[in-house]
Enzyme design. Structure first.
Site, PDB file in Angstrom:
ATOM      1  N   LYS A 155       0.834  -1.208   0.000  1.00 28.22           N
ATOM      2  CA  LYS A 155       0.000   0.000   0.000  1.00 28.22           C
ATOM      3  C   LYS A 155       0.869   1.258   0.000  1.00 28.22           C
ATOM      4  O   LYS A 155       2.019   1.260   0.437  1.00 28.22           O
ATOM      5  CB  LYS A 155      -0.946   0.007   1.212  1.00 28.22           C
ATOM      6  CG  LYS A 155      -2.029  -1.065   1.160  1.00 28.22           C
ATOM      7  CD  LYS A 155      -3.092  -0.725   0.122  1.00 28.22           C
ATOM      8  CE  LYS A 155      -4.135  -1.797  -0.022  1.00 28.22           C
ATOM      9  NZ  LYS A 155      -5.304  -1.636   0.781  1.00 28.22           N
TER      10      LYS A 155
ATOM     11  N   ARG B  55      -4.255 -10.337   3.122  1.00 30.53           N
ATOM     12  CA  ARG B  55      -4.251 -10.254   1.667  1.00 30.53           C
ATOM     13  C   ARG B  55      -2.888  -9.688   1.300  1.00 30.53           C
ATOM     14  O   ARG B  55      -2.521  -8.592   1.711  1.00 30.53           O
ATOM     15  CB  ARG B  55      -5.381  -9.331   1.182  1.00 30.53           C
ATOM     16  CG  ARG B  55      -5.700  -9.507  -0.280  1.00 30.53           C
ATOM     17  CD  ARG B  55      -5.270  -8.414  -1.235  1.00 30.53           C
ATOM     18  NE  ARG B  55      -5.117  -7.079  -0.738  1.00 30.53           N
ATOM     19  CZ  ARG B  55      -4.023  -6.353  -0.916  1.00 30.53           C
ATOM     20  NH1 ARG B  55      -2.973  -6.848  -1.543  1.00 30.53           N
ATOM     21  NH2 ARG B  55      -3.943  -5.124  -0.464  1.00 30.53           N
TER      22      ARG B  55
END
Length: 178
Positions: free
Chosen positions: A123, A157
């Site tokens: 991210k 994830r």
């Protein structure tokens, strides 16, 4: 709902709804009828607007309240509670500070009794903290996974599966040695 049904028909065994049944209410009945679990993610705004100026009075409380309401909606739609997990939505309508507040308090979501999914791999918050380009975010991704693991997160994830599994095995062995 149509995409979830097609994926389930093709062999998928979980529905991951980044809109927590708010974009398409039909996804609840598709999931309930399939018997599959569902993961409900928090996001503020739409994909077009979520990064423009996200604001919260108390990010964790607002994420928690949203997820609690969506879990109730899933249960009301016939999805058993033990087939529902939640995702605080790292990076989805949140600033760096919002993401860090959530990461620091993941244990509070876990303590609510829901299985928690953490999707922090690669991210942008990692680059904002370290300056690392997207193809060099493995270290930050592993740090986020291990922080989540320490907080009791049960589903991750990730992009770098083998490296993450190795890190989790080592972390679990250290914890087992206590």
């Amino acid at each position: 709902a149509a995409v979830a049904k097609a994926a389930l028909d093709a062999g998928a065994d979980i529905v991951n709804d980044v809109a927590a049944m708010t974009y398409d209410a039909g996804i609840a009945s598709v999931t309930a009828q399939s018997g599959a679990p569902i993961c409900l993610m928090h996001a503020q705004g739409t994909p077009e607007t979520m990064h423009l100026d996200p604001r919260y009075d108390n990010v964790l409380l607002e994420v928690y309240d949203f997820l609690e309401e969506r879990v109730s909606a899933a249960i009301a739609a016939g999805i058993p509670r033990d087939r529902v997990c939640v995702d605080p939505g790292i990076g989805f309508g949140k600033t760096l500070d919002h993401n860090m507040q959530i990461m620091a308090r993941l244990d509070e979501l876990v303590d609510a009794g829901w299985p928690v999914l953490l999707g922090a791999s690669h991210k942008s918050f990692i680059s904002k903290l370290t300056g690392a380009p997207v193809d060099q975010r493995l270290g930050g991704s592993l740090a986020a996974v291990l922080a989540g693991f320490g907080a009791g997160v049960s589903v991750f994830r990730v992009h770098d599966v083998a490296e993450t599994v190795q890190a989790l095995h080592v972390a679990a062995a250290i914890g087992d040695a206590l």
